[in-house]
Scaffold this active site. Structure first.
Site, PDB file in Angstrom:
ATOM      1  N   HIS A  17      -5.059   0.598  -4.266  1.00  0.00           N
ATOM      2  CA  HIS A  17      -4.223  -0.456  -4.866  1.00  0.00           C
ATOM      3  C   HIS A  17      -2.843  -0.394  -4.223  1.00  0.00           C
ATOM      4  O   HIS A  17      -1.961   0.341  -4.678  1.00  0.00           O
ATOM      5  CB  HIS A  17      -4.144  -0.236  -6.381  1.00  0.00           C
ATOM      6  CG  HIS A  17      -3.446  -1.323  -7.145  1.00  0.00           C
ATOM      7  ND1 HIS A  17      -3.707  -1.602  -8.462  1.00  0.00           N
ATOM      8  CD2 HIS A  17      -2.479  -2.207  -6.766  1.00  0.00           C
ATOM      9  CE1 HIS A  17      -2.932  -2.588  -8.874  1.00  0.00           C
ATOM     10  NE2 HIS A  17      -2.166  -2.973  -7.857  1.00  0.00           N
ATOM     11  N   HIS A  19      -0.143  -3.166  -2.252  1.00  0.00           N
ATOM     12  CA  HIS A  19       0.222  -4.485  -1.721  1.00  0.00           C
ATOM     13  C   HIS A  19       1.053  -4.223  -0.480  1.00  0.00           C
ATOM     14  O   HIS A  19       2.155  -3.656  -0.587  1.00  0.00           O
ATOM     15  CB  HIS A  19       1.029  -5.278  -2.742  1.00  0.00           C
ATOM     16  CG  HIS A  19       0.313  -5.481  -4.050  1.00  0.00           C
ATOM     17  ND1 HIS A  19      -0.390  -6.636  -4.331  1.00  0.00           N
ATOM     18  CD2 HIS A  19       0.164  -4.673  -5.130  1.00  0.00           C
ATOM     19  CE1 HIS A  19      -0.924  -6.534  -5.541  1.00  0.00           C
ATOM     20  NE2 HIS A  19      -0.606  -5.349  -6.040  1.00  0.00           N
ATOM     21  N   HIS A 197      -6.392  -7.880 -10.758  1.00  0.00           N
ATOM     22  CA  HIS A 197      -5.425  -7.252 -11.656  1.00  0.00           C
ATOM     23  C   HIS A 197      -5.752  -7.744 -13.073  1.00  0.00           C
ATOM     24  O   HIS A 197      -5.891  -8.958 -13.287  1.00  0.00           O
ATOM     25  CB  HIS A 197      -4.008  -7.683 -11.320  1.00  0.00           C
ATOM     26  CG  HIS A 197      -3.422  -7.020 -10.093  1.00  0.00           C
ATOM     27  ND1 HIS A 197      -4.034  -7.019  -8.881  1.00  0.00           N
ATOM     28  CD2 HIS A 197      -2.257  -6.329  -9.939  1.00  0.00           C
ATOM     29  CE1 HIS A 197      -3.279  -6.360  -8.018  1.00  0.00           C
ATOM     30  NE2 HIS A 197      -2.193  -5.932  -8.624  1.00  0.00           N
ATOM     31  N   GLU A 200      -2.544  -5.224 -16.952  1.00  0.00           N
ATOM     32  CA  GLU A 200      -1.268  -4.599 -16.578  1.00  0.00           C
ATOM     33  C   GLU A 200      -0.253  -4.991 -17.662  1.00  0.00           C
ATOM     34  O   GLU A 200       0.275  -4.154 -18.364  1.00  0.00           O
ATOM     35  CB  GLU A 200      -0.828  -5.098 -15.190  1.00  0.00           C
ATOM     36  CG  GLU A 200       0.502  -4.505 -14.713  1.00  0.00           C
ATOM     37  CD  GLU A 200       0.963  -5.089 -13.362  1.00  0.00           C
ATOM     38  OE1 GLU A 200       0.449  -6.162 -12.966  1.00  0.00           O
ATOM     39  OE2 GLU A 200       1.846  -4.472 -12.728  1.00  0.00           O
ATOM     40  N   ASP A 278       0.782   0.827  -5.658  1.00  0.00           N
ATOM     41  CA  ASP A 278       1.072  -0.584  -5.945  1.00  0.00           C
ATOM     42  C   ASP A 278       2.063  -1.162  -4.923  1.00  0.00           C
ATOM     43  O   ASP A 278       1.629  -1.792  -3.947  1.00  0.00           O
ATOM     44  CB  ASP A 278       1.589  -0.741  -7.379  1.00  0.00           C
ATOM     45  CG  ASP A 278       1.280  -2.093  -8.001  1.00  0.00           C
ATOM     46  OD1 ASP A 278       0.586  -2.901  -7.383  1.00  0.00           O
ATOM     47  OD2 ASP A 278       1.736  -2.335  -9.138  1.00  0.00           O
ATOM     48  N   ASP A 279       3.352  -0.983  -5.166  1.00  0.00           N
ATOM     49  CA  ASP A 279       4.401  -1.516  -4.268  1.00  0.00           C
ATOM     50  C   ASP A 279       5.428  -0.411  -4.019  1.00  0.00           C
ATOM     51  O   ASP A 279       6.522  -0.423  -4.612  1.00  0.00           O
ATOM     52  CB  ASP A 279       5.079  -2.727  -4.931  1.00  0.00           C
ATOM     53  CG  ASP A 279       4.085  -3.834  -5.230  1.00  0.00           C
ATOM     54  OD1 ASP A 279       3.719  -4.574  -4.305  1.00  0.00           O
ATOM     55  OD2 ASP A 279       3.638  -3.925  -6.396  1.00  0.00           O
TER      56      ASP A 279
HETATM   57  N1  ADE Z   1       1.918  -8.290  -6.689  1.00  0.00           N
HETATM   58  C1  ADE Z   1       2.451  -7.196  -6.162  1.00  0.00           C
HETATM   59  N2  ADE Z   1       2.457  -6.197  -7.065  1.00  0.00           N
HETATM   60  C2  ADE Z   1       1.893  -6.681  -8.196  1.00  0.00           C
HETATM   61  C3  ADE Z   1       1.609  -6.143  -9.472  1.00  0.00           C
HETATM   62  N3  ADE Z   1       1.892  -4.891  -9.802  1.00  0.00           N
HETATM   63  N4  ADE Z   1       1.037  -6.955 -10.381  1.00  0.00           N
HETATM   64  C4  ADE Z   1       0.754  -8.216 -10.082  1.00  0.00           C
HETATM   65  N5  ADE Z   1       1.008  -8.771  -8.897  1.00  0.00           N
HETATM   66  C5  ADE Z   1       1.561  -8.004  -7.947  1.00  0.00           C
HETATM   67 ZN    ZN Z   2      -0.812  -4.517  -7.872  1.00  0.00          ZN
END
Ligand code: ADE
Ligand code: ZN
Length: 338
Positions: A17, A19, A197, A200, A278-279
């Site tokens: 996971h 991005h 997703h 969350e 994630d990011d």
């Molecule tokens: N796009 C990038 N990170 C995300 C996240 N945590 N949830 C939804 N969309 C995303």
């Molecule tokens: Zn994500």
């Protein structure tokens, strides 16, 4: 006896996971802005980092889509991917299944080919130079409509052999998985894996929809599934993989404190949870930091860390033979590093 951080660093791991646009560090953002003659609304790298204080998912998404505006050429996407792979290779990551958001780029005028050609070049180089394998997952932006998702899937047709699956990201609340039922059916018919997703910020009903309406192979996040006993039973009983992102959850206020993160509870309930970043450029840590900080906060045992590493490969889209090779490497590592 190794420290937990040393044990984690050497443990073979996969990231499921991630991005890729969320791995854009402020330093690279400025370098690409300079290269592409773009003026950023920030005076310095420090000012960008100072803006990374989010109180929910939408706060983050607003700045994340703005940051992606510096990515203009195949070379930019290649450099972004390589910077990520170099960083995560140092964390003992052996395999990555990375998301990209084509609509973020096509909606600002880039041809569909630019992002994907650059990313595929970076992925090939990472495999050759770092030994990291990877697969690409095309995400539909859920705040846009299903017709736009269909148009994106159509644009991806020449690349379907190089795309492992489709995902669903962006603003979750108000955009349930069922909004994308038809395009997911089409993606499945084209032989693609399906992830989304769910849970969350969205309610347990969205996780049910991802499972029963979209028919996903994996759930991204899934935190709020724990509010529904029937869902817990379903997830654990079916061996469904959840790609959980602890530092993301902290930064986006999905949890108040890492010590209260549901990951350990998921494992105790028999849910196949994994740890992911994630990011990472926005949430304060790559894969290794997610592992070490979560292990410390939740006092995870060595056996639990090994389970999490095994889950990361077992839940991947690698072939059964490839998964078996990674699992054997994890088991050998665990025996050699008690
Ligand atoms: N796009 C990038 N990170 C995300 C996240 N945590 N949830 C939804 N969309 C995303
Ligand atoms: Zn994500």
């Amino acid at each position: 006896m190794t420290t937990d951080a040393q044990f984690i660093a050497g443990l073979p791991k996969a990231e499921l996971h991630l991005h890729i646009e969320g791995s854009l560090e402020p330093e690279l953002m400025f370098a690409l802005a300079r290269r592409n003659r773009i003026t950023l609304p920030f005076a310095s790298v420090e000012a960008v980092r100072a803006a990374y204080a989010f109180s929910n998912l939408q706060d983050f998404l607003d700045i994340y889509y703005q940051g992606a505006g510096v990515l203009l050429t195949e070379q930019d996407f290649h450099d972004l991917a390589m910077a990520y792979f170099r960083r995560v290779s140092a964390d003992g990551c052996r395999h990555v299944e990375l998301f990209f958001d084509p609509q973020t780029h096509t909606d600002r005028g880039l041809p569909f080919s630019v992002a994907i050609d650059g990313l595929l070049a970076g992925m090939a180089e990472a495999q050759a130079s770092l030994g990291i394998t990877s697969k690409l997952i095309l995400c539909f932006l859920r705040h846009l409509d299903e017709d736009a998702a269909f148009a994106t899937l159509k644009a991806a047709t020449p690349y379907l052999g190089q795309i492992a699956g489709v995902g669903l990201d962006s603003s979750e609340l108000g955009h349930p998985p069922s909004k994308f039922a038809r395009v997911y059916r089409e993606a499945r018919a084209r032989g693609l894996k399906l992830v989304a997703h769910a849970g969350e910020e969205g309610p347990p009903e969205y996780v049910w929809e991802a499972l029963d309406v979209l028919g996903v192979d994996r759930i991204d996040h899934g935190n709020r599934a724990l509010e529904d006993q029937g869902l817990i039973t379903r997830l654990a009983g079916s061996g469904m993989t959840l790609t959980v992102c602890p530092l993301s959850n902290l930064k986006l206020c999905v949890v108040d404190d890492l010590k209260a993160h549901p990951l350990k509870r998921m494992l105790d309930l028999g849910i196949h949870a994994t740890i992911n970043s994630d990011d990472p450029a926005y949430f304060g840590g790559y894969l290794g930091e997610n592992w070490t900080q979560t292990a410390k906060a939740l006092k995870l045992s060595r056996a639990e860390l090994v389970t999490l590493a095994r889950n990361s490969f077992a839940g991947s889209f690698l072939t059964p033979a490839e998964v078996a090779t990674h699992l054997a490497a994890i088991d050998a590592y665990a025996v050699a590093n008690p």
